[in-house]
Enzyme design. Structure first.
Site, PDB file in Angstrom:
ATOM      1  N   ASN A   7       0.881  -1.168   0.000  1.00 26.18           N
ATOM      2  CA  ASN A   7       0.000   0.000   0.000  1.00 26.18           C
ATOM      3  C   ASN A   7       0.919   1.218   0.000  1.00 26.18           C
ATOM      4  O   ASN A   7       1.559   1.524   1.004  1.00 26.18           O
ATOM      5  CB  ASN A   7      -0.910  -0.009   1.227  1.00 26.18           C
ATOM      6  N   ASP A 150      -3.884  -4.847   1.102  1.00 25.51           N
ATOM      7  CA  ASP A 150      -4.168  -4.246   2.400  1.00 25.51           C
ATOM      8  C   ASP A 150      -5.568  -4.680   2.793  1.00 25.51           C
ATOM      9  O   ASP A 150      -6.553  -4.191   2.247  1.00 25.51           O
ATOM     10  CB  ASP A 150      -4.062  -2.722   2.287  1.00 25.51           C
ATOM     11  N   ASP A 221      -1.447  -6.164   6.124  1.00 27.57           N
ATOM     12  CA  ASP A 221      -1.161  -6.432   4.712  1.00 27.57           C
ATOM     13  C   ASP A 221      -0.800  -7.906   4.578  1.00 27.57           C
ATOM     14  O   ASP A 221       0.122  -8.388   5.245  1.00 27.57           O
ATOM     15  CB  ASP A 221      -0.017  -5.544   4.226  1.00 27.57           C
ATOM     16  N   ASP A 250       2.778   4.745   4.984  1.00 28.57           N
ATOM     17  CA  ASP A 250       2.649   4.209   6.340  1.00 28.57           C
ATOM     18  C   ASP A 250       2.643   2.681   6.355  1.00 28.57           C
ATOM     19  O   ASP A 250       2.605   2.072   7.420  1.00 28.57           O
ATOM     20  CB  ASP A 250       1.408   4.769   7.053  1.00 28.57           C
ATOM     21  N   HIS A 251       2.696   2.062   5.164  1.00 31.11           N
ATOM     22  CA  HIS A 251       2.777   0.599   5.037  1.00 31.11           C
ATOM     23  C   HIS A 251       4.148   0.189   4.508  1.00 31.11           C
ATOM     24  O   HIS A 251       4.826   0.973   3.843  1.00 31.11           O
ATOM     25  CB  HIS A 251       1.724   0.080   4.053  1.00 31.11           C
TER      26      HIS A 251
END
Length: 266
Positions: A7, A150, A221, A250-251
């Site tokens: 993501n 995600d 994820d 942020d992933h």
């Protein structure tokens, strides 16, 4: 064969990150979520120059999914058939694996749900049911299938940095976790959990309150694979490196490696 999911939280902002990561990690296919750009803005030329074919379902500002592959993609399907949804959350395509067998890939950006009991939460559960119904037929048609993305679900407390603080909340509520288990009951395997993993391994960390620095994250994820494909999975890891880059998503990417030798996943 290496399959990955990430993501990127805006491909426009993080195209450089994707290209840098692919150069260092030349996976066979990468599923992307949260493109946050319309179809006409998709950077297919830059990705083609990096050696990747692509199919995508874009959406301005929100959502959007893509599959990048070193080999051509065919039989592309956008969205869940028969499910009326303006949000671009699913794209599926087939590629040819290293052994010549077809592999069906699905890139999924599952709804967040916002808050337990909200309208968006009801939509999330309804969407997961539609996904399950569609996957049931897809798995019957495609023995070697993986759905990467995600999921916005941390399946167990092991996937949560502070289970007590999150208990009953969004991403960990009992109905959400049941929706995830319903997918596994179709015959899918969570490739990450096929192996011993370091404790407190997560794939998402909030930008706020130094979440990444404190490793205050969640594992949301996932790479799920049919049993036949999972039997050849040799490794599944989270690559935290890009999360430490300047202006990161942020992933972090999740990568599964498949080989010809059967493992304990069989």
């Amino acid at each position: 064969m290496k399959l990955a999911t990430w993501n990127v939280n805006s491909l426009n902002v993080r195209l450089g990150h994707v290209l840098d990561w692919l150069q260092a990690n030349p996976v066979d296919a990468l599923c992307l979520q949260e493109l946050k750009l319309p179809d006409e803005k998709f950077p297919h030329e830059a990705l083609q120059a990096a050696g990747y074919h692509a199919c995508w379902a874009g959406q301005k500002t929100y959502n959007g999914v893509a599959i990048l592959s070193r080999t051509p993609l065919r039989d592309v399907q956008r969205n869940i058939p028969g499910y009326d949804d303006p949000q671009q959350r699913i794209i599926a395509a087939s590629l040819t694996g290293p052994d010549g067998r077809p592999v069906r890939l699905i890139s999924a950006y599952c709804p967040n749900g916002q808050a337990v009991g909200s309208d968006k939460y009801a939509y999330k559960l309804d969407w997961f049911q539609a996904l399950r119904d569609w996957l049931d037929g897809e798995i019957a048609r495609h023995p070697d299938l993986a759905i990467l993305g995600d999921y916005n679900v941390a399946p167990t407390d092991e996937d949560v940095h502070d289970p007590a603080a999150w208990a009953g909340g969004i991403l960990v509520s009992a109905p959400e976790r049941q929706a995830f288990r319903d997918l596994l009951e179709l015959g899918l395997r969570d490739t990450f959990r096929l192996f011993e993993q370091p404790p407190r391994t997560f794939s998402w960390w909030d930008y706020r309150q130094m979440g990444f620095r404190r490793n205050a994250g969640l594992r949301i994820d996932h790479i799920l694979a049919t049993s036949g494909l999972a039997a050849h999975c040799r490794e599944c890891t989270v690559d935290k490196t890009p999360r430490g880059w300047e202006k990161p998503s942020d992933h972090a990417p999740v990568v599964a490696t498949f080989g010809p030798t059967l493992t304990a996943a069989a």
